[in-house]
Write an enzyme that holds these catalytic residues in place. Structure first.
Site, PDB file in Angstrom:
ATOM      1  N   GLN A 149      -4.798  -1.478   9.578  1.00 15.49           N
ATOM      2  CA  GLN A 149      -4.675  -2.795   8.949  1.00 15.49           C
ATOM      3  C   GLN A 149      -5.283  -3.876   9.864  1.00 15.49           C
ATOM      4  OE1 GLN A 149      -3.374  -3.505   5.788  1.00 15.49           O
ATOM      5  NE2 GLN A 149      -4.220  -5.527   6.230  1.00 15.49           N
TER       6      GLN A 149
ATOM      7  N   LYS B 143       0.841  -1.203   0.000  1.00 12.64           N
ATOM      8  CA  LYS B 143       0.000   0.000   0.000  1.00 12.64           C
ATOM      9  C   LYS B 143       0.874   1.250   0.000  1.00 12.64           C
ATOM     10  CE  LYS B 143      -3.883  -2.314   2.160  1.00 12.64           C
ATOM     11  NZ  LYS B 143      -4.535  -2.742   3.398  1.00 12.64           N
TER      12      LYS B 143
ATOM     13  N   ASP C 233     -11.154   3.202   4.044  1.00  7.34           N
ATOM     14  CA  ASP C 233     -11.613   1.813   3.901  1.00  7.34           C
ATOM     15  C   ASP C 233     -13.143   1.755   3.843  1.00  7.34           C
ATOM     16  OD1 ASP C 233      -9.698  -0.092   3.543  1.00  7.34           O
ATOM     17  OD2 ASP C 233      -9.328  -0.443   5.677  1.00  7.34           O
TER      18      ASP C 233
END
Ligand code: NAD
Length: 289
Positions: A98, A54, A121
């Site tokens: 994460q 990422k 997200d």
């Protein structure tokens, strides 16, 4: 019929190029470089790889990548405090925690501490609510990427029957809502669905997000359907999807492979959300992506 293979890698590369263009335009016009902060707690090896990838993709798109690592024994309060600091930091446009988090930390609480306007997200209750209400928000990345892959095959999804197998918060539910937003007639199937094969056979668009290798058999695919396989299952040294690919490809009009289908779209949509968040937080209109 032999299906068109939907090349997720190529679509994602095209999307990343557009994102880089939008970032350059924001820099030029607004002296703004979007920043994505990623929080990694613990030493899960797969999570480390995801976070590294990422970071690389973020920088490649011309954005700033900020990484925060906390030890595996970090307390929930430490993670929450870090998220709050990132919320308050104007140089941070997107925050991603994460998953999975170590067992002592309540992931739900941590996610909901994220400022919804930085929630790239799309997993906070606020963004889930916006999606349900059909309001503008940040949409979860994998479902968003799945819909983007359908568009070049079929521009007008209105009225089509979509079946989504799997009702997870991460994929199945938001994907169903996005397809509903496209005016599909959506059926959400799951582990308790009766006659799953027949339900799948009703689909013009069949999406599988289960996490069980080849659960969806080739003969469950209607002739001419579009098949989106979100599943990633490790079988021996291979990655395979939730759909029996070879048999399904004989019947489908178009199908995503695993790997190389939905997978590459997830990071691309994360970058897209970061650019959108950066623009929206400053009252700018959404960049053309
Ligand atoms: P999950 O375990 O949270 O949810 C699985 C869903 O499948 C549940 O809703 C359950 O009801 C349903 N299910 C389970 N068994 C079933 C059965 N026999 N018949 C019908 N439905 C059944 O999983 P998830 O997080 O939604 O992930 C699903 C898959 O997608 C996994 O393979 C995961 O690795 C993959 N995934 C891929 C990406 C990507 O970037 N491509 C991102 C997220 C998840």
């Amino acid at each position: 019929m032999t299906a068109e293979i939907i090349d997720g890698k190529a679509v994602a590369a095209g999307l990343r190029e557009k994102i880089a263009g939008a970032v350059a335009a924001l820099q030029e016009a607004n002296s703004l470089t979007p920043g994505l902060a990623v929080v990694l707690v613990g030493d899960d090896p797969a999570s480390h790889v995801y976070v590294r990838n990422k970071g690389i993709a973020t920088k490649k798109a011309g954005m700033r990548s900020i990484e925060h690592r906390l030890p595996a024994d970090a307390r929930e309060e430490d993670v929450v405090a870090l998220v709050r600091r990132l919320n308050a930091d104007d140089a941070v446009d997107g925050i991603l925690v994460q998953m999975p988090l170590p067992g002592q930390i309540d992931a739900h609480r941590v996610i909901n501490e994220i400022d919804p306007d930085k929630d790239v997200d799309g997993l906070t209750e606020t963004n889930a609510g916006r999606l349900l209400l059909g309001k503008k928000g940040l949409e979860p990345c994998t479902p968003q990427g799945s819909v983007i892959l359908i568009k070049p095959v079929e521009k007008k999804l209105s009225g089509l029957n979509a079946v989504v197998v799997g009702r997870s918060i991460l994929v199945g539910k938001p994907l169903s809502l996005l397809l509903l937003g496209e005016n599909c007639t959506v059926t959400m199937a799951h582990s308790r669905t009766k006659d799953l094969a027949d339900v799948c056979r009703s689909a013009d668009i069949l999406c599988a997000a289960v996490g069980k290798a080849e659960l969806v058999r080739g003969d469950w695919v209607r002739e001419g359907a579009i098949v989106i396989d979100v599943g990633i299952n490790r079988v021996g040294d291979r990655l395979i999807g939730d759909v029996e690919y070879a048999a399904a490809a004989q019947r489908a009009r178009a199908i995503t492979p695993v790997p190389g289908g939905v997978g590459p779209m997830t990071i691309a949509c994360l970058l897209k959300n970061t650019v959108l968040a950066a623009a929206r937080r400053r009252g700018l209109s959404d960049p053309e992506i």
